[in-house]
Scaffold this motif. Structure first.
Motif, PDB file in Angstrom:
ATOM      1  N   SER A  56       0.014   4.766 -11.428  1.00  0.00           N
ATOM      2  CA  SER A  56      -1.014   5.771 -11.688  1.00  0.00           C
ATOM      3  C   SER A  56      -2.331   5.108 -12.102  1.00  0.00           C
ATOM      4  O   SER A  56      -3.412   5.548 -11.699  1.00  0.00           O
ATOM      5  N   GLN A  57      -2.267   4.027 -12.880  1.00  0.00           N
ATOM      6  CA  GLN A  57      -3.478   3.302 -13.244  1.00  0.00           C
ATOM      7  C   GLN A  57      -4.149   2.697 -12.009  1.00  0.00           C
ATOM      8  O   GLN A  57      -5.372   2.766 -11.864  1.00  0.00           O
ATOM      9  N   LEU A  58      -3.350   2.130 -11.118  1.00  0.00           N
ATOM     10  CA  LEU A  58      -3.893   1.556  -9.894  1.00  0.00           C
ATOM     11  C   LEU A  58      -4.547   2.623  -9.028  1.00  0.00           C
ATOM     12  O   LEU A  58      -5.657   2.437  -8.528  1.00  0.00           O
ATOM     13  N   ASP A  59      -3.887   3.745  -8.869  1.00  0.00           N
ATOM     14  CA  ASP A  59      -4.464   4.837  -8.081  1.00  0.00           C
ATOM     15  C   ASP A  59      -5.780   5.315  -8.690  1.00  0.00           C
ATOM     16  O   ASP A  59      -6.749   5.568  -7.980  1.00  0.00           O
ATOM     17  N   ARG A  60      -5.792   5.441 -10.014  1.00  0.00           N
ATOM     18  CA  ARG A  60      -7.007   5.888 -10.693  1.00  0.00           C
ATOM     19  C   ARG A  60      -8.142   4.880 -10.502  1.00  0.00           C
ATOM     20  O   ARG A  60      -9.275   5.250 -10.208  1.00  0.00           O
ATOM     21  N   MET A  61      -7.824   3.585 -10.610  1.00  0.00           N
ATOM     22  CA  MET A  61      -8.847   2.550 -10.442  1.00  0.00           C
ATOM     23  C   MET A  61      -9.375   2.530  -9.011  1.00  0.00           C
ATOM     24  O   MET A  61     -10.584   2.375  -8.790  1.00  0.00           O
ATOM     25  N   LEU A  62      -8.488   2.687  -8.036  1.00  0.00           N
ATOM     26  CA  LEU A  62      -8.927   2.725  -6.640  1.00  0.00           C
ATOM     27  C   LEU A  62      -9.806   3.934  -6.376  1.00  0.00           C
ATOM     28  O   LEU A  62     -10.814   3.844  -5.666  1.00  0.00           O
ATOM     29  N   THR A  63      -9.451   5.070  -6.952  1.00  0.00           N
ATOM     30  CA  THR A  63     -10.256   6.272  -6.789  1.00  0.00           C
ATOM     31  C   THR A  63     -11.632   6.080  -7.409  1.00  0.00           C
ATOM     32  O   THR A  63     -12.647   6.435  -6.802  1.00  0.00           O
ATOM     33  N   GLY A  70     -19.057   4.875  -2.750  1.00  0.00           N
ATOM     34  CA  GLY A  70     -19.621   5.917  -1.911  1.00  0.00           C
ATOM     35  C   GLY A  70     -18.800   6.118  -0.663  1.00  0.00           C
ATOM     36  O   GLY A  70     -17.901   5.359  -0.333  1.00  0.00           O
ATOM     37  N   ALA A  71     -19.141   7.166   0.072  1.00  0.00           N
ATOM     38  CA  ALA A  71     -18.350   7.538   1.236  1.00  0.00           C
ATOM     39  C   ALA A  71     -18.590   6.617   2.422  1.00  0.00           C
ATOM     40  O   ALA A  71     -17.683   6.349   3.198  1.00  0.00           O
ATOM     41  N   ASN A  72     -19.801   6.096   2.597  1.00  0.00           N
ATOM     42  CA  ASN A  72     -20.125   5.288   3.771  1.00  0.00           C
ATOM     43  C   ASN A  72     -20.065   3.795   3.498  1.00  0.00           C
ATOM     44  O   ASN A  72     -20.552   3.001   4.294  1.00  0.00           O
ATOM     45  N   GLN A  73     -19.520   3.409   2.367  1.00  0.00           N
ATOM     46  CA  GLN A  73     -19.437   1.998   2.034  1.00  0.00           C
ATOM     47  C   GLN A  73     -17.982   1.574   1.967  1.00  0.00           C
ATOM     48  O   GLN A  73     -17.100   2.384   1.722  1.00  0.00           O
ATOM     49  N   MET A  74     -17.757   0.292   2.195  1.00  0.00           N
ATOM     50  CA  MET A  74     -16.409  -0.230   2.193  1.00  0.00           C
ATOM     51  C   MET A  74     -16.253  -1.215   1.044  1.00  0.00           C
ATOM     52  O   MET A  74     -17.148  -2.032   0.799  1.00  0.00           O
ATOM     53  N   VAL A  75     -15.124  -1.149   0.355  1.00  0.00           N
ATOM     54  CA  VAL A  75     -14.832  -2.081  -0.715  1.00  0.00           C
ATOM     55  C   VAL A  75     -14.080  -3.256  -0.100  1.00  0.00           C
ATOM     56  O   VAL A  75     -13.095  -3.080   0.603  1.00  0.00           O
ATOM     57  N   VAL A  76     -14.579  -4.477  -0.345  1.00  0.00           N
ATOM     58  CA  VAL A  76     -13.986  -5.669   0.249  1.00  0.00           C
ATOM     59  C   VAL A  76     -13.505  -6.579  -0.864  1.00  0.00           C
ATOM     60  O   VAL A  76     -14.245  -6.874  -1.800  1.00  0.00           O
ATOM     61  N   ASP A  77     -12.271  -7.012  -0.756  1.00  0.00           N
ATOM     62  CA  ASP A  77     -11.708  -7.967  -1.700  1.00  0.00           C
ATOM     63  C   ASP A  77     -12.131  -9.363  -1.265  1.00  0.00           C
ATOM     64  O   ASP A  77     -11.731  -9.854  -0.213  1.00  0.00           O
TER      65      ASP A  77
END
Length: 158
Positions: A56-63, A70-77
């Protein structure tokens, strides 16, 4: 078989080691096994609860990260070796330039074969015109980086 106070499995723990019977050993193993089973079940429950909390913590952090990005941006590791390194536009430019250079190479190879077979005399004008923006004759580093491939791989020269 005596059915007095010695019938409880827990009483076997109070006896002296030299007074233990086979039944007492079985009673002791029963009590120990029962307690271990109870402990292991409790441990499994705790591990499941901890796993669920971490999920649940991981899901919350990802959210949260997606909301920040933002909607049009991508998160890159950045530690991911398979992450995207170029934009689609840059990739298209590189592929177009590669195809152009490949076509020029094929024409130059054909012309070379014609010269080798002596179908074309050496004094004739070349059939292939070399694009001067790709072949600047070492005019300088600034001119060299005008090509898309040069721009993308300029970090290697630094």
């Amino acid at each position: 078989m005596d059915l007095d106070d010695d019938s409880s499995p827990a009483l076997a723990f109070e006896k002296d080691a030299f007074e233990l019977t086979v039944e007492d050993v079985y009673d002791i193993s029963y009590v120990v096994g029962r307690d271990l089973l109870r402990i292991s079940r409790a441990g499994e429950e705790e591990l499941r609860m901890e796993r669920d909390n971490l999920k649940s913590q991981l899901d919350r952090m990802l959210t949260e990260r997606m909301q920040v990005a933002g909607a049009n941006q991508m998160v890159v590791d950045l530690s991911d070796p398979n992450r995207p390194r170029f934009t689609m536009h840059e990739l298209k430019e590189v592929l177009q330039e590669r195809n152009h250079l490949k076509a020029q190479l094929m024409l130059a190879q054909e012309e070379l074969q014609l010269y080798k077979s002596k179908i074309l005399p050496l004094s004739q004008e070349p059939m292939v015109e070399v694009d001067q923006k790709h072949n600047n004759g070492g005019a300088g580093k600034a001119d060299e980086e005008k090509t898309t491939i040069g721009k993308l791989f300029s970090f290697r020269r630094k």
